[in-house]
Design a protein around this motif. Sequence first.
Motif, PDB file in Angstrom:
ATOM      1  N   ARG A 172       0.908  -1.226  -0.075  1.00 55.78           N
ATOM      2  CA  ARG A 172       0.102   0.024  -0.042  1.00 55.78           C
ATOM      3  C   ARG A 172       0.841   1.218   0.037  1.00 55.78           C
ATOM      4  N   TYR A 173       2.063   1.163   0.579  1.00 56.74           N
ATOM      5  CA  TYR A 173       2.922   2.532   0.534  1.00 56.74           C
ATOM      6  C   TYR A 173       4.282   2.145  -0.159  1.00 56.74           C
ATOM      7  N   GLU A 174       4.658   3.368  -0.787  1.00 54.12           N
ATOM      8  CA  GLU A 174       5.909   3.155  -1.772  1.00 54.12           C
ATOM      9  C   GLU A 174       7.127   3.767  -0.782  1.00 54.12           C
ATOM     10  N   PRO A 175       8.367   3.057  -0.201  1.00 52.56           N
ATOM     11  CA  PRO A 175       9.059   3.799   0.552  1.00 52.56           C
ATOM     12  C   PRO A 175      10.102   4.360  -0.263  1.00 52.56           C
ATOM     13  N   VAL A 176      10.592   5.348   0.197  1.00 56.65           N
ATOM     14  CA  VAL A 176      11.972   6.200  -0.612  1.00 56.65           C
ATOM     15  C   VAL A 176      13.066   6.227   0.760  1.00 56.65           C
ATOM     16  N   ILE A 177      14.137   5.795   0.286  1.00 54.31           N
ATOM     17  CA  ILE A 177      15.136   5.502   1.180  1.00 54.31           C
ATOM     18  C   ILE A 177      16.495   6.692   0.710  1.00 54.31           C
ATOM     19  N   GLY A 178      17.210   6.760   1.978  1.00 49.27           N
ATOM     20  CA  GLY A 178      18.424   7.653   1.489  1.00 49.27           C
ATOM     21  C   GLY A 178      19.348   7.209   2.730  1.00 49.27           C
ATOM     22  N   LEU A 179      20.887   7.186   2.316  1.00 50.43           N
ATOM     23  CA  LEU A 179      21.760   6.826   3.139  1.00 50.43           C
ATOM     24  C   LEU A 179      22.813   7.544   3.288  1.00 50.43           C
ATOM     25  N   GLU A 180      23.156   8.020   4.712  1.00 52.66           N
ATOM     26  CA  GLU A 180      24.499   9.169   5.012  1.00 52.66           C
ATOM     27  C   GLU A 180      25.301   8.086   5.554  1.00 52.66           C
ATOM     28  N   THR A 181      26.630   7.818   4.981  1.00 51.55           N
ATOM     29  CA  THR A 181      27.430   7.002   5.640  1.00 51.55           C
ATOM     30  C   THR A 181      28.742   7.931   5.861  1.00 51.55           C
ATOM     31  N   HIS A 182      29.450   7.514   7.118  1.00 46.79           N
ATOM     32  CA  HIS A 182      30.473   8.101   7.832  1.00 46.79           C
ATOM     33  C   HIS A 182      31.505   7.209   7.631  1.00 46.79           C
ATOM     34  N   VAL A 183      32.813   7.515   7.002  1.00 54.14           N
ATOM     35  CA  VAL A 183      33.855   6.560   6.823  1.00 54.14           C
ATOM     36  C   VAL A 183      34.995   7.263   7.552  1.00 54.14           C
ATOM     37  N   GLU A 184      35.640   6.654   8.583  1.00 57.02           N
ATOM     38  CA  GLU A 184      36.900   7.171   9.118  1.00 57.02           C
ATOM     39  C   GLU A 184      37.918   6.997   8.236  1.00 57.02           C
ATOM     40  N   LEU A 185      38.714   7.851   7.827  1.00 62.34           N
ATOM     41  CA  LEU A 185      39.946   7.449   7.281  1.00 62.34           C
ATOM     42  C   LEU A 185      41.106   6.868   7.892  1.00 62.34           C
ATOM     43  N   TYR A 215      23.758  -1.702  -1.135  1.00 65.02           N
ATOM     44  CA  TYR A 215      24.348  -0.313  -1.335  1.00 65.02           C
ATOM     45  C   TYR A 215      25.467  -0.176  -0.183  1.00 65.02           C
ATOM     46  N   VAL A 216      25.321  -0.621   1.094  1.00 65.75           N
ATOM     47  CA  VAL A 216      26.415  -0.295   1.842  1.00 65.75           C
ATOM     48  C   VAL A 216      27.536  -1.283   1.749  1.00 65.75           C
ATOM     49  N   THR A 217      27.163  -2.388   1.501  1.00 66.16           N
ATOM     50  CA  THR A 217      28.129  -3.600   1.212  1.00 66.16           C
ATOM     51  C   THR A 217      29.145  -3.189  -0.116  1.00 66.16           C
ATOM     52  N   GLU A 218      28.332  -2.778  -1.039  1.00 66.26           N
ATOM     53  CA  GLU A 218      29.180  -2.215  -2.119  1.00 66.26           C
ATOM     54  C   GLU A 218      30.115  -0.990  -1.847  1.00 66.26           C
ATOM     55  N   LEU A 219      29.764  -0.174  -1.279  1.00 71.15           N
ATOM     56  CA  LEU A 219      30.470   1.035  -0.630  1.00 71.15           C
ATOM     57  C   LEU A 219      31.509   0.411   0.147  1.00 71.15           C
ATOM     58  N   ARG A 220      31.083  -0.220   0.996  1.00 70.27           N
ATOM     59  CA  ARG A 220      32.205  -0.878   2.080  1.00 70.27           C
ATOM     60  C   ARG A 220      33.708  -1.431   1.065  1.00 70.27           C
ATOM     61  N   ASP A 221      32.907  -2.036   0.125  1.00 74.48           N
ATOM     62  CA  ASP A 221      33.886  -2.986  -1.009  1.00 74.48           C
ATOM     63  C   ASP A 221      34.872  -2.078  -1.688  1.00 74.48           C
ATOM     64  N   ILE A 222      34.050  -1.100  -2.088  1.00 75.56           N
ATOM     65  CA  ILE A 222      34.873   0.027  -3.143  1.00 75.56           C
ATOM     66  C   ILE A 222      35.847   0.668  -2.279  1.00 75.56           C
ATOM     67  N   GLN A 247      33.797  -1.800  14.648  1.00 74.36           N
ATOM     68  CA  GLN A 247      34.623  -0.861  15.299  1.00 74.36           C
ATOM     69  C   GLN A 247      34.165   0.632  15.047  1.00 74.36           C
ATOM     70  N   GLY A 248      33.259   1.060  14.267  1.00 76.55           N
ATOM     71  CA  GLY A 248      32.732   2.352  14.068  1.00 76.55           C
ATOM     72  C   GLY A 248      33.617   3.053  13.015  1.00 76.55           C
ATOM     73  N   SER A 249      34.335   2.369  12.141  1.00 77.05           N
ATOM     74  CA  SER A 249      34.917   2.994  11.211  1.00 77.05           C
ATOM     75  C   SER A 249      33.895   3.272   9.793  1.00 77.05           C
ATOM     76  N   LEU A 250      33.022   2.619   9.887  1.00 71.60           N
ATOM     77  CA  LEU A 250      32.042   2.925   8.831  1.00 71.60           C
ATOM     78  C   LEU A 250      30.667   3.079   9.710  1.00 71.60           C
ATOM     79  N   ARG A 251      30.183   4.193   9.582  1.00 76.04           N
ATOM     80  CA  ARG A 251      28.862   4.302  10.153  1.00 76.04           C
ATOM     81  C   ARG A 251      27.691   4.761   9.398  1.00 76.04           C
ATOM     82  N   CYS A 252      26.474   4.081   9.640  1.00 73.26           N
ATOM     83  CA  CYS A 252      25.452   4.454   8.553  1.00 73.26           C
ATOM     84  C   CYS A 252      24.252   4.965   9.292  1.00 73.26           C
TER      85      CYS A 252
END
Length: 497
Positions: free
Chosen positions: A15-28, A192-199, A212-217
């Motif tokens: 009945r509803y259409e979801p829209v998602i968005g992701l903000e990811t923080h990567v500790e260099l 998406y997060v998996t692919e981003l992590r691998d890239i 360990q918090g070096s990738l936070r989503c």
Amino acid sequence: MSTTALPSYEDATARYEPVIGLETHVELGTNTKMFCGCPTEFGAEPNTQVCPVCLALPGALPVANRQGIEATIRIGLALNCDIASWCRMARKNYFYPDMPKNFQTSQYDEPLCTDGYVDVEIDGETVRIGIERVHLEEDTGKTLHVGGATGRIHGATESLVDYNRAGIPLVEIVTKPVPGIGAKAPEVARAYVTELRDIIRSLGVSDVRMEQGSLRCDVNTSLNKPGEEWGTRTETKNVNSLRSVERAVRSEIIRQAGILDDGGKIVQETRHFQEDTGDTRPGRSKETATDYRYFPEPDLVPIAPDPAWVAELKAALPERPSAKRARLREEWGISELDMQSVANAGAVELIEETIAAGASPAGARKWWMGELARRANETGVELAEVGATPAQVAQLQALVDDGKLNDKLARTVLEGVVAGEGDPAQVMAARGLEVVSDTGALQTAVDEAIAANPDIAAKIRDGKVAAAGALVGAVMKTTRGQADAKTVRDLILARLS
Ligand SMILES: [Zn+2]
């Protein structure tokens, strides 16, 4: 709040259409912090990696870390972004006890990288996730609430601050809203997060470890009825694993559908994902950009990367993980599904290195995805830290291929390797695990087994070859598993034919 039952996930997404968005923080993984020379090592004594700049003492001035800027540009390029030829850092003003400057040095309307994309595969279909921006900022310190049962501020008797993390470079990667994916929204978010992590891992700029918090989503979710405008979105924080990314989107879709069904309104707010229950709880109401009073950072010069340098960085990007997986899948001769399991287990590089050390693709994959994956699972460590190296696994497989170890003995040897007893050959020698290949000794054992089992021997003489298995078993038992089963079988059949 209403007391009506929540809809099922299937019902909600029908009945509803979801829209998602992701903000990811990567500790260099830079050697030093973003704006000072303090070291960035994880796990040091609290407040030992600080200086006047990251403690914001009066008169201290920041200097940008070139390594941090380079890593951000490389991430932007790998995500197909445009790289700004000129941009500035900005001050994001807010009071937080773990931010002694009372502002965070970040980027606002002039991000370093903009307008890119990442493609992910869902059930053989490509979904393109737009990247709005990739910008550079600094991390905050860490606040520790002690004296309470939960580690949260409520009930704590005191709060302690550790500034070691303050000023470590962070890259924030923000997607464009992703509509039109319906019930697959949770899967798309995870992919998406998996692919981003691998890239990012392939670039070598961060160890991208969620635990360990070096990738936070943070995951944004909203719902709308088909044909209507997008709904109000919530932002779910504390999403600490790939599995949680998927669960957080799913549970937020169900929660919002329940509110909308009752004629309620979604409040724009920050919510926290609860690892134990799998649902989200409200946090603070969401600030808007104007609350932060952004303005260009006056203490830092603008960033103006030389186009020739950017072109150089682009030309030197490593092979894209998805392209690499496709190539290896071909080379190893395995199915897409098997490759997916290998990638999910974090075994791509380990298997690759094992093959480079001389093992066959099948042999390398067998150990990493079988015995070693099982062990990593049981002990809760990453496969790479299970205790065996690719070289050792290759050596083990070579011993099997040479007939010096059978499968059962090889597993015992591997146990010894993982336990730190040395290389396979050393474990084999120390534990006396070599396959008995002396046919004279085996022949004696075979003759004994035949004499002890006259009924079975008679069956084999009558042509029932399948019965040989029982005699092989008997010989394996008397040789404590150290015989080669195929040799034993051949000897039995030769004797009784
Ligand atoms: Zn410092």
